[in-house]
Motif scaffolding. Structure first.
Motif, short mmCIF file in Angstrom:
data_model
loop_
_atom_site.label_atom_id
_atom_site.label_comp_id
_atom_site.label_asym_id
_atom_site.label_seq_id
_atom_site.Cartn_x
_atom_site.Cartn_y
_atom_site.Cartn_z
N LEU A 31 -17.07 3.20 -14.07
CA LEU A 31 -16.26 2.06 -13.67
C LEU A 31 -14.88 2.56 -13.29
O LEU A 31 -14.26 3.31 -14.05
CB LEU A 31 -16.13 1.05 -14.81
CG LEU A 31 -15.11 -0.08 -14.60
CD1 LEU A 31 -15.57 -1.01 -13.48
CD2 LEU A 31 -14.87 -0.87 -15.89
N VAL A 32 -14.41 2.15 -12.11
CA VAL A 32 -13.06 2.46 -11.68
C VAL A 32 -12.22 1.18 -11.77
O VAL A 32 -12.57 0.16 -11.16
CB VAL A 32 -13.02 2.98 -10.23
CG1 VAL A 32 -11.58 3.24 -9.79
CG2 VAL A 32 -13.85 4.26 -10.10
N LEU A 33 -11.14 1.25 -12.53
CA LEU A 33 -10.20 0.14 -12.63
C LEU A 33 -9.00 0.46 -11.75
O LEU A 33 -8.24 1.40 -12.03
CB LEU A 33 -9.77 -0.06 -14.08
CG LEU A 33 -10.90 -0.44 -15.05
CD1 LEU A 33 -10.41 -0.40 -16.49
CD2 LEU A 33 -11.45 -1.83 -14.71
N ASP A 34 -8.84 -0.29 -10.68
CA ASP A 34 -7.82 0.00 -9.67
C ASP A 34 -6.88 -1.18 -9.54
O ASP A 34 -7.25 -2.23 -9.01
CB ASP A 34 -8.49 0.30 -8.33
CG ASP A 34 -7.51 0.65 -7.23
OD1 ASP A 34 -6.31 0.83 -7.53
OD2 ASP A 34 -7.94 0.76 -6.07
N SER A 35 -5.64 -1.01 -10.02
CA SER A 35 -4.66 -2.09 -9.94
C SER A 35 -4.15 -2.30 -8.51
O SER A 35 -3.52 -3.32 -8.21
CB SER A 35 -3.47 -1.79 -10.86
OG SER A 35 -2.76 -0.66 -10.41
N GLY A 36 -4.38 -1.33 -7.64
CA GLY A 36 -3.99 -1.48 -6.23
C GLY A 36 -2.53 -1.22 -5.95
O GLY A 36 -1.98 -1.77 -5.00
N SER A 37 -1.88 -0.37 -6.76
CA SER A 37 -0.46 -0.08 -6.54
C SER A 37 -0.23 1.44 -6.51
O SER A 37 0.42 1.97 -7.40
CB SER A 37 0.39 -0.72 -7.64
OG SER A 37 -0.08 -0.31 -8.92
N PRO A 38 -0.78 2.12 -5.50
CA PRO A 38 -0.61 3.57 -5.43
C PRO A 38 0.83 3.98 -5.19
O PRO A 38 1.58 3.28 -4.50
CB PRO A 38 -1.50 3.99 -4.26
CG PRO A 38 -1.58 2.76 -3.40
CD PRO A 38 -1.56 1.61 -4.35
N ARG A 39 1.22 5.09 -5.76
CA ARG A 39 2.59 5.58 -5.64
C ARG A 39 2.99 5.80 -4.19
O ARG A 39 4.14 5.54 -3.81
CB ARG A 39 2.72 6.88 -6.44
CG ARG A 39 4.07 7.54 -6.33
CD ARG A 39 4.03 8.95 -6.87
NE ARG A 39 5.31 9.61 -6.81
CZ ARG A 39 5.48 10.91 -6.95
NH1 ARG A 39 4.45 11.69 -7.16
NH2 ARG A 39 6.69 11.43 -6.87
N ASN A 40 2.06 6.31 -3.37
CA ASN A 40 2.43 6.67 -2.00
C ASN A 40 2.20 5.54 -1.00
O ASN A 40 2.13 5.79 0.21
CB ASN A 40 1.67 7.92 -1.56
CG ASN A 40 0.15 7.74 -1.59
OD1 ASN A 40 -0.35 6.68 -1.94
ND2 ASN A 40 -0.58 8.80 -1.23
N ALA A 41 2.09 4.31 -1.48
CA ALA A 41 1.89 3.17 -0.58
C ALA A 41 2.94 3.06 0.52
O ALA A 41 2.62 2.69 1.65
CB ALA A 41 1.81 1.88 -1.38
N PRO A 42 4.24 3.36 0.26
CA PRO A 42 5.23 3.22 1.33
C PRO A 42 5.07 4.23 2.46
O PRO A 42 5.61 4.03 3.55
CB PRO A 42 6.57 3.45 0.60
CG PRO A 42 6.29 3.18 -0.83
CD PRO A 42 4.88 3.64 -1.04
N ALA A 43 4.37 5.33 2.23
CA ALA A 43 4.26 6.40 3.22
C ALA A 43 3.18 6.07 4.25
O ALA A 43 2.08 5.64 3.90
CB ALA A 43 3.96 7.73 2.55
N ALA A 44 3.49 6.30 5.52
CA ALA A 44 2.52 6.03 6.59
C ALA A 44 1.52 7.17 6.73
O ALA A 44 0.40 6.97 7.21
CB ALA A 44 3.24 5.81 7.91
N HIS A 45 1.92 8.37 6.35
CA HIS A 45 1.06 9.54 6.50
C HIS A 45 1.18 10.44 5.28
O HIS A 45 2.17 10.41 4.56
CB HIS A 45 1.44 10.34 7.75
CG HIS A 45 1.47 9.53 9.00
ND1 HIS A 45 2.65 8.96 9.48
CD2 HIS A 45 0.49 9.16 9.85
CE1 HIS A 45 2.37 8.29 10.59
NE2 HIS A 45 1.08 8.40 10.83
N MET A 46 0.15 11.25 5.05
CA MET A 46 0.21 12.26 4.00
C MET A 46 0.01 13.63 4.64
O MET A 46 -0.60 13.76 5.71
CB MET A 46 -0.86 12.00 2.93
CG MET A 46 -2.27 12.11 3.44
SD MET A 46 -3.48 11.84 2.14
CE MET A 46 -4.97 12.31 3.04
#
Length: 324
Positions: A31-46
């Motif tokens: 089971l994966v519990l994903d709150s949906g708030s990744p640290r790199n959300a503001p970045a357009a690219h990695m």
């Protein structure tokens, strides 16, 4: 004791999904519990992720979720995917309480909740974080190469940042801001060709949704295409609070740069049997590719632990059968 899942993975970023994928392919119930708030959300690219250079972080996670689900793992998001707390069960395993009031039982926990970047207090800075307010040259240096860059001095690490970012641009200015620079600091900066702008920074200058400079308290301005800051890395460790795992300071060159939860660097194992960590919650300076690798290593260690437990149980049953 029967659990709902062999493993509950808390956190749906690169580390958590890589771990979940490895475990699902090992035929574990996951089971994966994903709150949906990744640290790199503001970045357009990695960047620096071999084979996925320049990809969108959101696209990577979407592809990852699809791959994990394709092997039979269950993914919960939103309130149902937000792990609030975890407790040990008397008979073994863990009970995880979620934001929607539901609970789940799992034999093992892989916690990959990441961290929060605590930024300096400056009007408008948060809104530009991950775009042209940056901290990692290996993540963003190439994209702002040869532009005028400014480093906001808020602590001793800022002098090091100025020297480091000088690799990507010959036009680097250290903004003294609220930090007192020593004579040695100034000599080091001068040796690298880094200018110093005295005075506290009062705001950012933005034109057509692009950072073009900063303003100082005395009204002066400093041109820059990117502003370099040193955030404090604070582990997202709330789900672990009830398990008694200590939060420790992260120290670099004698200075505290954040907090993390300690684990074995090779396997992610913690001091509490049954709990593993991966990604920025335990390694604050790790990039996406490294976090994913940690998830894989932790998953392999978890599967090995489960195999050992199952083998012990099978051996006991085998011996009991012979005795009977």
């Amino acid at each position: 004791m029967t659990h709902d899942f062999d493993v509950a993975v808390v956190g749906g970023g690169a580390a958590g999904l890589a771990g979940a994928l490895t475990l699902a392919r090992a035929r574990r119930s996951v089971l994966v519990l994903d709150s949906g708030s990744p640290r790199n959300a503001p970045a357009a690219h990695m960047h620096g992720y071999l084979g996925r250079e320049g990809a969108s972080p959101a696209d990577l996670l979407a592809r990852g979720r699809a791959e994990v689900a394709g092997y039979g793992a269950v993914i919960r998001s939103g309130a149902a995917g937000t792990a609030i707390a975890a407790d040990r069960l008397p008979g073994g395993g863990f009970l995880v309480r979620c934001g929607d009031g539901s609970t789940v039982r799992a034999g093992r926990l892989l916690v990959a909740t990441g961290l929060v970047d605590e930024l300096p207090e400056l009007p408008g800075l948060r809104a530009r974080w991950g775009r042209d307010v940056l901290h990692c040259p290996y993540c963003h240096g190439w994209e702002v190469r040869d532009q005028p860059l400014a480093v906001l001095a808020t602590g001793p690490v800022s002098v090091y940042q100025a020297q480091l970012w000088r690799q990507w641009s010959a036009q680097v200015t250290l903004l003294s801001h609220t930090w007192h620079l020593t004579a040695e600091d100034r000599e080091l900066l001068a040796a690298r060709g880094v200018e110093v702008a005295e005075g506290e920074v009062s705001g950012l200058i933005v034109a057509e949704d692009r950072l073009t400079g900063v303003t100082l308290a005395d009204g002066a301005t400093v041109e820059c295409g990117a502003l370099i800051v040193a955030p404090r890395f604070t582990a997202r460790s709330g789900v672990l609070a009830g398990l008694g795992l200590p939060i420790v300071d992260v120290v670099r060159d004698g200075h505290v740069i954040g907090t993390c939860v300690e684990s074995d660097p090779a396997t992610g194992a913690t001091a509490l049997a049954g709990v593993w960590l991966a990604g920025n919650v335990t390694a604050p300076t790790e990039q996406v590719s490294g976090a994913a690798a940690q998830g894989v290593h932790a998953a392999a260690a978890i599967n090995t632990d489960l195999v050992a437990e199952e083998t012990r149980a099978a051996l006991e049953a085998h011996r009991a059968g012979r005795a009977g």
